[in-house]
Design an enzyme around this catalytic site. Sequence first.
Site, PDB file in Angstrom:
ATOM      1  N   ASP A   1      28.967  41.507  38.365  1.00 15.12           N
ATOM      2  CA  ASP A   1      30.323  41.576  38.914  1.00 15.12           C
ATOM      3  C   ASP A   1      31.308  41.204  37.797  1.00 15.12           C
ATOM      4  O   ASP A   1      31.062  40.260  37.033  1.00 15.12           O
ATOM      5  CB  ASP A   1      30.407  40.568  40.080  1.00 15.12           C
ATOM      6  CG  ASP A   1      31.717  40.624  40.816  1.00 15.12           C
ATOM      7  OD1 ASP A   1      32.299  41.718  40.920  1.00 15.12           O
ATOM      8  OD2 ASP A   1      32.151  39.557  41.303  1.00 15.12           O
ATOM      9  N   HIS A   2      32.402  41.918  37.709  1.00 19.31           N
ATOM     10  CA  HIS A   2      33.420  41.667  36.679  1.00 19.31           C
ATOM     11  C   HIS A   2      32.784  41.486  35.302  1.00 19.31           C
ATOM     12  O   HIS A   2      32.997  40.458  34.633  1.00 19.31           O
ATOM     13  CB  HIS A   2      34.278  40.436  37.034  1.00 19.31           C
ATOM     14  CG  HIS A   2      35.132  40.651  38.247  1.00 19.31           C
ATOM     15  ND1 HIS A   2      36.234  41.468  38.253  1.00 19.31           N
ATOM     16  CD2 HIS A   2      35.010  40.180  39.521  1.00 19.31           C
ATOM     17  CE1 HIS A   2      36.774  41.487  39.457  1.00 19.31           C
ATOM     18  NE2 HIS A   2      36.044  40.723  40.256  1.00 19.31           N
TER      19      HIS A   2
ATOM     20  N   HIS B   1      37.600  44.310  46.309  1.00 18.10           N
ATOM     21  CA  HIS B   1      37.317  42.937  45.872  1.00 18.10           C
ATOM     22  C   HIS B   1      38.140  41.975  46.727  1.00 18.10           C
ATOM     23  O   HIS B   1      39.041  42.384  47.435  1.00 18.10           O
ATOM     24  CB  HIS B   1      37.686  42.771  44.390  1.00 18.10           C
ATOM     25  CG  HIS B   1      36.647  43.340  43.477  1.00 18.10           C
ATOM     26  ND1 HIS B   1      35.924  42.567  42.614  1.00 18.10           N
ATOM     27  CD2 HIS B   1      36.193  44.610  43.333  1.00 18.10           C
ATOM     28  CE1 HIS B   1      35.068  43.332  41.954  1.00 18.10           C
ATOM     29  NE2 HIS B   1      35.216  44.582  42.364  1.00 18.10           N
TER      30      HIS B   1
ATOM     31  N   ASN C   1      33.453  42.830  48.335  1.00 23.78           N
ATOM     32  CA  ASN C   1      32.941  41.638  47.631  1.00 23.78           C
ATOM     33  C   ASN C   1      33.365  40.344  48.317  1.00 23.78           C
ATOM     34  O   ASN C   1      34.546  40.177  48.655  1.00 23.78           O
ATOM     35  CB  ASN C   1      33.504  41.598  46.207  1.00 23.78           C
ATOM     36  CG  ASN C   1      32.926  42.678  45.328  1.00 23.78           C
ATOM     37  OD1 ASN C   1      32.294  43.607  45.799  1.00 23.78           O
ATOM     38  ND2 ASN C   1      33.149  42.550  44.034  1.00 23.78           N
TER      39      ASN C   1
HETATM   40  O1  G3H Z   1      34.248  39.893  42.680  1.00 28.62           O
HETATM   41  C1  G3H Z   1      34.191  39.067  43.598  1.00 28.62           C
HETATM   42  C2  G3H Z   1      35.141  39.044  44.648  1.00 28.62           C
HETATM   43  O2  G3H Z   1      36.112  39.971  44.527  1.00 28.62           O
HETATM   44  C3  G3H Z   1      35.246  37.886  45.529  1.00 28.62           C
HETATM   45  O3  G3H Z   1      36.544  37.659  46.016  1.00 28.62           O
HETATM   46  O4  G3H Z   1      36.353  35.213  46.329  1.00 28.62           O
HETATM   47  O5  G3H Z   1      38.217  36.489  47.337  1.00 28.62           O
HETATM   48  O6  G3H Z   1      35.914  36.741  48.222  1.00 28.62           O
HETATM   49  P1  G3H Z   1      36.771  36.447  47.039  1.00 28.62           P
HETATM   50 ZN    ZN Z   2      36.298  40.509  42.300  1.00 23.24          ZN
END
Ligand code: G3H
Ligand code: ZN
Length: 278
Positions: free
Chosen positions: A82-83, A205, A227
Site C-alpha cells: 500500500d502506498h 482510500h 482501504n
Molecule cells: O491506504 C490506506 C488507507 O487509505 C487507510 O485509510 O486509515 O482512513 O482507513 P484510513
Molecule cells: Zn491510503
Amino acid sequence: MQLVNGFKLMDYAREKQLVLPAFNTTNYELTAAIIKGYQVAGLGGYIAISSSNLKLSSPKIIADMVKSTMKDASVPVALHLDHGKSFEDVKACIEAGFTSIMVDASHLPFEENIQEVRKTVEYCHFYGIPVEAELGAIGGKEDDHISEEDAKTNPEDVKEFIDRTNCDMLAISIGNVHGMDLSPNLDFPLLEEIATISSVPLVLHGGSGIPFDQVRKAKQHNLIKVNYGSDLRQAFIRTFGQAYENNNNEFDIMSLSKLAIENVEERVEAIIAEVNGK
Ligand code: G3H
Ligand code: ZN
C-alpha cells in the site's frame, strides 16, 4: 491456502460482484485478526501494508508472517503493498512474495507520476503482479504519509494516465480522506464521471469514517477495493489504552494481545459485512 495473485483476486471480485476491503496491517496481532476475520466472513480480500509501516520490520518478515497465518485459511487473500513509495520497496516486496502492488507517485507532477507508474507496471507485469496507481492527492494523515493538499482527481487526466501507465487499478481522490482527523465528503458526480472514463476498476482510500451506505453506493461505479487502516488501528490501540486506564500497573501482554486480536477481528467482520451487505 497460499496467497492469491492480485489479478486472480480482481477476477474473484468481478465474478462475485464484490468490493474488496484492503485492511492495513503492521504487526502479528493485526495480521491474525484480519485473516481470521476474512475466514469467519467466508469472503476474500486484501491484507496490505504501506511503505511507511514496512520500516518497522521488512517485506520478507511481513510476507512470511502473512503466509504462515494464511496456512489454514480457505478464502482468497492477496498481500498488497500500500502506498509504495519507492521502486526499491516495490522490488523488495515482489521478491518477498507480495501479490499486488500500489505505487504512489501522486505527489509528483502528472508527467513524473506517469513515468514512475509506468516503470513499476513494466516491472510488476513481468512477474504477473497487478499495479494500483493514484491520481489526485488524498487529504489527511496516515502515519508519516501526509498530503498537504487535497487535490481531487481531474477526470480530464484519467484516460491519458491509464493509457500511458497501463496500471490495473486507479486510486482516486473524490473527497475521501486518510485517518480520523478530517471528515470525508464523497463527490458522487465526480465519481460517476471518472467511472465512465476509466477502463480499470477504481480504489477508494481512507475507508475509515466513510458511511457504509456511501461505500455501497460507490460500489455501483466500478469500485473494486476500499482501504481500511485507522479503524482497525484504533481498535488495537484502544484495547491497551483502556487496560492501562483501568490499571496503571497492567503488564499482562498476552491476555491484552489476544483481546486486541478479538477487538480488531470484530471490526474486520463488521466492515466486511457492511461493505457488501444490505
Ligand atoms: O491506504 C490506506 C488507507 O487509505 C487507510 O485509510 O486509515 O482512513 O482507513 P484510513
Ligand atoms: Zn491510503
